[in-house]
Design a protein around this motif. Structure first.
Motif, short mmCIF file in Angstrom:
data_model
loop_
_atom_site.label_atom_id
_atom_site.label_comp_id
_atom_site.label_asym_id
_atom_site.label_seq_id
_atom_site.Cartn_x
_atom_site.Cartn_y
_atom_site.Cartn_z
N MET A 146 0.83 -1.20 0.00
CA MET A 146 0.00 0.00 0.00
C MET A 146 0.87 1.25 0.00
O MET A 146 1.91 1.29 0.64
N GLY A 159 -2.64 4.14 -3.28
CA GLY A 159 -2.52 3.05 -4.24
C GLY A 159 -2.24 1.76 -3.48
O GLY A 159 -1.66 1.79 -2.40
N GLU A 160 -2.68 0.63 -4.03
CA GLU A 160 -2.46 -0.66 -3.37
C GLU A 160 -2.51 -1.78 -4.38
O GLU A 160 -2.85 -1.57 -5.55
N THR A 161 -2.21 -3.00 -3.93
CA THR A 161 -2.28 -4.14 -4.82
C THR A 161 -3.73 -4.51 -5.10
O THR A 161 -4.60 -4.38 -4.23
N LEU A 162 -3.99 -4.96 -6.31
CA LEU A 162 -5.33 -5.37 -6.70
C LEU A 162 -5.53 -6.86 -6.47
O LEU A 162 -6.66 -7.35 -6.59
N THR A 165 0.02 -9.47 -2.57
CA THR A 165 1.01 -8.49 -2.12
C THR A 165 2.40 -8.84 -2.65
O THR A 165 2.63 -9.96 -3.14
N ASN A 209 -2.42 4.17 -9.69
CA ASN A 209 -1.45 3.93 -8.63
C ASN A 209 -1.63 2.55 -8.01
O ASN A 209 -0.97 2.22 -7.02
N ASP A 210 -2.53 1.75 -8.56
CA ASP A 210 -2.73 0.38 -8.09
C ASP A 210 -1.87 -0.57 -8.92
O ASP A 210 -1.65 -0.35 -10.11
N SER A 212 -0.62 -4.85 -9.76
CA SER A 212 -1.08 -6.23 -9.82
C SER A 212 0.11 -7.16 -10.02
O SER A 212 0.98 -6.89 -10.86
N ALA A 249 4.76 3.53 -9.27
CA ALA A 249 3.63 3.99 -8.46
C ALA A 249 4.08 5.04 -7.45
O ALA A 249 3.39 6.04 -7.21
#
Length: 341
Positions: A146, A159-162, A165, A209-210, A212, A249
């Motif tokens: 994150m 932003g974070e992982t979809l 992690t 900003n996400d 994957s 990101a």
């Protein structure tokens, strides 16, 4: 004020005692940490963390860890002012061990009990140890990937992982190779053995900003099934691709926020290659790069003790009755109200 923190989120059971003072928020160093003792559950080679087995490990070592923690700090349990425990997010059976022990201690010794968000603990301890004010923060671990910015009493997710992690990516690749979780340091060691002449083309997925990583994981697993390919080159390509995604990101976030402080926390922050790449990005944006000290970048009791002390010191209503000590496996960091900043 003396705070006891108990961490039991996943593979680590840890206890720590810290001393919290009204005017020590902007002091540097770790002198406020009076003790930090932990024991880590070791999975079998090729396997990940089994929640039930990890919780059994925590139950077995808890008494010894607590005794060593008190001995190292030269503090009697009766002198503790507040007890804090990691209430989530994490593995349910593991979290419950910490909650039960904390509940018993708080009840028997009549102490305030504070449930702490584990992810928030990473951020707050990192900020304290690096003596920062309001950094753009990257949390990368087995449970989190994150980008966060503090604004109006909450940490906001930039932003974070979809999907999975960064830590899970390394763990699953490592288990495919035959390592035992956690595998991040082993992936780094393998990557360092590469002559860096080969960089395999792997999925590079970033949406705003996400990020994957599931496609990257599938592609790397297929490469590992080809016996003709050097594993160290695969690990090198994995790191370079995954870290490039993360750095892109971060650069977007730095350009948007114009923040002049950057902090990386969490277990994956121990990776030197990731730190090197982020330092270059921060330099180009005239931003200071900061990383949580190696001893405290993984899960530890100090992050729980420090955060719990801040919570209780700012508002005693954060304290709960022992019988209300519950856990939340999916407790979101951005749902936590923060009145002390």
């Amino acid at each position: 004020m003396l705070s006891l923190g108990i961490e039991s989120t996943a593979h680590t059971f840890g206890c720590s005692i810290i001393k919290h003072c009204r005017d020590d928020r902007h002091t540097s160093g770790n002198e406020f940490i009076l003790s930090e003792i932990r024991d880590i559950y070791k999975a079998s080679a090729g396997w990940g963390i089994h929640p039930r087995d990890a919780s059994k490990h925590h139950a077995m070592v808890a008494s010894r860890i607590l005794k060593e923690c008190l001995k190292e700090s030269k503090v009697d349990i009766k002198d503790i002012d507040v007890i804090s425990y990691s209430a989530g997010p994490g593995l349910g059976p593991c979290l419950r061990i910490g909650a039960v022990i904390s509940r018993a201690l708080a009840s028997y010794h009549d102490k305030p009990l504070v449930p702490v968000n584990h992810a928030l603990g990473h951020l707050e301890l990192g900020i304290k140890l690096c003596n920062l004010d309001n950094p753009l923060t990257l949390l990368v671990s087995g449970g989190h990937t994150m980008l966060l910015v503090y604004h109006k009493n909450k940490w906001r997710v930039f932003g974070e992982t979809l999907d999975i992690t960064l830590g899970q990516l390394f763990d699953q690749v490592g288990r495919k190779i035959g390592f035992a979780s956690p595998c991040g340091n082993k992936i780094e060691d393998m990557a360092n053995l590469s002559n860096r002449n080969v960089l395999y083309s792997l999925p590079y997925i970033i949406k705003g900003n996400d990020v994957s990583f599931s496609g990257l994981l599938s592609s790397v697993k297929k490469l590992l099934e080809k016996n003709s390919i050097n594993i160290s080159d695969i690990c090198f390509s994995l790191q370079e691709t995954a870290f490039a995604i993360i750095v892109e990101a971060v650069e977007r976030a730095l350009a948007f926020t114009e923040n002049k402080e950057f902090l990386i926390v969490g277990g994956v922050s121990a990776n030197k290659r990731l730190s090197d790449m982020l330092q270059i990005a921060c330099k180009s944006h005239n931003c200071s790069f900061n990383s949580c000290p190696l001893r405290y970048c993984g899960d530890n009791g100090a992050q729980i003790a420090w955060t719990g002390a801040q919570m209780y010191f700012s508002d005693p209503s954060f304290g709960i009755k022992p019988e209300n000590a519950i856990v939340d496996q999916s407790w979101r960091l951005d749902s936590v109200f923060i009145p002390w900043r």
